[in-house]
Design a protein around this motif. Structure first.
Motif, short mmCIF file in Angstrom:
data_model
loop_
_atom_site.label_atom_id
_atom_site.label_comp_id
_atom_site.label_asym_id
_atom_site.label_seq_id
_atom_site.Cartn_x
_atom_site.Cartn_y
_atom_site.Cartn_z
N GLY A 3 0.88 -1.15 0.02
CA GLY A 3 0.05 0.09 0.01
C GLY A 3 0.97 1.30 0.12
N TYR A 6 0.22 6.10 3.40
CA TYR A 6 -0.59 6.69 4.40
C TYR A 6 -1.75 5.42 4.84
N HIS A 7 -1.35 4.37 4.07
CA HIS A 7 -2.24 3.15 4.58
C HIS A 7 -2.03 2.55 5.77
N ASN A 13 -6.95 2.90 7.11
CA ASN A 13 -7.09 1.63 6.81
C ASN A 13 -8.24 0.88 7.63
N SER A 29 4.96 -3.93 6.45
CA SER A 29 4.74 -3.04 5.15
C SER A 29 5.97 -3.20 4.13
N MET A 92 -3.64 -2.70 -0.44
CA MET A 92 -4.76 -1.84 0.08
C MET A 92 -4.63 -0.62 -0.79
N SER A 93 -5.77 -0.24 -1.08
CA SER A 93 -5.64 1.31 -2.05
C SER A 93 -6.98 1.87 -1.73
N SER A 94 -6.66 3.08 -1.77
CA SER A 94 -8.15 3.80 -1.41
C SER A 94 -8.97 4.12 -2.87
N CYS A 97 -7.89 5.61 -6.41
CA CYS A 97 -6.65 6.24 -6.25
C CYS A 97 -5.92 6.20 -7.94
N LEU A 124 -10.98 1.18 -0.04
CA LEU A 124 -11.00 1.88 1.15
C LEU A 124 -11.26 3.38 0.88
#
Length: 194
Positions: A3, A6-7, A13, A29, A92-94, A97, A124
């Motif tokens: 990710g 910021y995740h 998250n 990470s 993970m991804s917003s 994005c 997310l």
């Protein structure tokens, strides 16, 4: 965890990482993956020697459009995860994005090509309901527990086969040579004496 920086924020998250840690899964990470020479050699050495990549940190075999440091880290972490026998990928991804969208397929392809388990939370945003996240975490946990059991079962079966082959070889050698089983074939013993 594949990710962006910021995740790591529990607010962004939705505490997904904490939920996995509560279940006993340590989270690494992409910025905390080790880059020791001996480990990188084990994971990437053959590819470097074959000329497929120029160094263990090279991602040009998977992603040539180097436009973002975070994107490059994410692609490299996917390659690392795909080659490490004890890691699984959690991407993970917003939601929407723009930087992640072009590499969704790249990341998934790298991971799935190796047979490494791959899970993702690509949607997310601030409105994500906690209940659905908990259900997804529990489902992933269930899968990983079954996956672990299968890995252990296959390892045990392989060890059993190796033991049976060794016993059969010993029996055949005893039948051929009697009680004194040579360490080498007779032809090899003659060469060793010369």
């Amino acid at each position: 965890m594949l990710g962006r920086p910021y995740h790591h924020d529990p607010g962004l998250n939705h505490e997904i990482l904490e939920e996995f840690q509560k279940l006993g899964y340590p989270i690494f990470s992409q910025n905390t993956l080790p880059i020791d020479d001996d480990l990188l050699e084990r994971l990437f050495g053959e590819e470097v020697r074959a000329g497929m990549i120029t160094s263990p940190l090279d991602i040009t075999d998977a992603w040539k459009n180097s436009y973002s440091c975070s994107t490059n880290h994410k692609v490299w972490a996917a390659k690392f995860t795909a080659r490490h026998p004890n890691l699984v990928a959690l991407e993970m991804s917003s939601f929407k994005c723009g930087h992640d969208a072009p590499i969704y397929g790249v990341i998934e392809g790298i991971i799935e090509q190796s047979g490494t388990p791959y899970f993702c939370f690509k949607d997310l945003d601030e409105n994500k309901p906690t209940g659905s996240i908990k259900i997804r975490v529990e489902t992933i946990d269930y899968f990983l527990r079954r996956y672990r059991e299968e890995v252990i079962r296959k390892r045990k079966a392989s060890e059993d086969i190796e033991a049976q082959l060794a016993a059969l070889e010993a029996q055949l050698r005893r039948e051929k040579y009697g009680d004194t089983v040579p360490l080498m074939e007779p032809e090899a013993q003659g060469m060793a004496a010369d």
